[in-house]
Design a protein around this motif. Sequence first.
Motif, mmCIF file in Angstrom:
data_model
loop_
_atom_site.group_PDB
_atom_site.id
_atom_site.type_symbol
_atom_site.label_atom_id
_atom_site.label_comp_id
_atom_site.label_asym_id
_atom_site.label_seq_id
_atom_site.Cartn_x
_atom_site.Cartn_y
_atom_site.Cartn_z
ATOM 1 N N LYS A 38 1.003 -0.920 -0.191
ATOM 2 C CA LYS A 38 -0.198 -0.263 -0.045
ATOM 3 C C LYS A 38 1.016 0.766 0.409
ATOM 4 O O LYS A 38 0.759 2.358 -0.527
ATOM 5 C CB LYS A 38 -1.054 -0.363 1.124
ATOM 6 N N LYS A 94 -7.223 1.489 -1.927
ATOM 7 C CA LYS A 94 -7.581 0.644 -1.362
ATOM 8 C C LYS A 94 -7.529 -1.253 -1.678
ATOM 9 O O LYS A 94 -7.759 -1.349 -2.862
ATOM 10 C CB LYS A 94 -9.163 0.411 -0.763
ATOM 11 N N GLY A 95 -7.042 -1.892 -1.080
ATOM 12 C CA GLY A 95 -6.450 -3.496 -1.486
ATOM 13 C C GLY A 95 -6.004 -4.339 -0.899
ATOM 14 O O GLY A 95 -6.014 -4.134 0.851
ATOM 15 N N ASN A 113 -3.093 -6.388 -5.229
ATOM 16 C CA ASN A 113 -4.007 -5.503 -6.361
ATOM 17 C C ASN A 113 -4.845 -4.262 -5.787
ATOM 18 O O ASN A 113 -4.995 -4.897 -4.141
ATOM 19 C CB ASN A 113 -5.365 -6.461 -5.852
ATOM 20 N N TYR A 114 -4.638 -3.148 -5.954
ATOM 21 C CA TYR A 114 -4.952 -1.890 -5.149
ATOM 22 C C TYR A 114 -5.762 -1.083 -5.981
ATOM 23 O O TYR A 114 -6.008 -0.866 -7.373
ATOM 24 C CB TYR A 114 -3.759 -1.441 -4.599
ATOM 25 N N LYS A 128 -6.416 1.331 -11.520
ATOM 26 C CA LYS A 128 -6.384 0.070 -11.072
ATOM 27 C C LYS A 128 -4.290 -0.328 -11.028
ATOM 28 O O LYS A 128 -4.425 -0.583 -12.425
ATOM 29 C CB LYS A 128 -7.032 -1.191 -11.429
ATOM 30 N N THR A 130 -2.089 -3.762 -10.439
ATOM 31 C CA THR A 130 -1.227 -4.991 -9.588
ATOM 32 C C THR A 130 -0.260 -5.065 -9.103
ATOM 33 O O THR A 130 0.941 -4.262 -10.546
ATOM 34 C CB THR A 130 -1.656 -6.223 -10.537
#
Length: 152
Positions: A38, A94-95, A113-114, A128, A130
């Motif tokens: 993150k 977020k992820g 993944n976020y 998005k 990855t």
Amino acid sequence: MKKVFVILGIIALLLIIFAAASVNYVAFRGRQLDVSSKAYVDTNVPVIVSSWSVDELTKRSSAEFREATDDKQLNLIFIRLKQLGQFQKYEGAKGESNTIFNYKSAKETKMANYVATATFQNGSANIKVTLIQEDGQWQIYGFSVDSPIFTK
């Protein structure tokens, strides 16, 4: 016979302790990966989207990403993304991260993944991302942008 049950009980207890320790380790390591992945997204996405620079994306990307795309394609995509206007605010990502273990090769792959949200002069966008961890470093494995302004 009593000795056999005592030995089986000790073996069962050791298996339970091993299982509990394994679950605890995986949970602890998972939290560490979530924090680091993150932080990587929150640090690097604003740099990429503030200038829509292909160079900024490719220097943070994995070898697989660079093999799957070429600079000409990315330049065309980023020209379109500049329609969002000037970057105004990054609202965070977020992820989560995951560890994938291949039992045949005994290789562990760490991926994350976020979805990050950002506001631009002409609207908002979901970015998005990855990630894959290679040699202990997070790198971008996939990158896409979705915004309502592109569906009008």
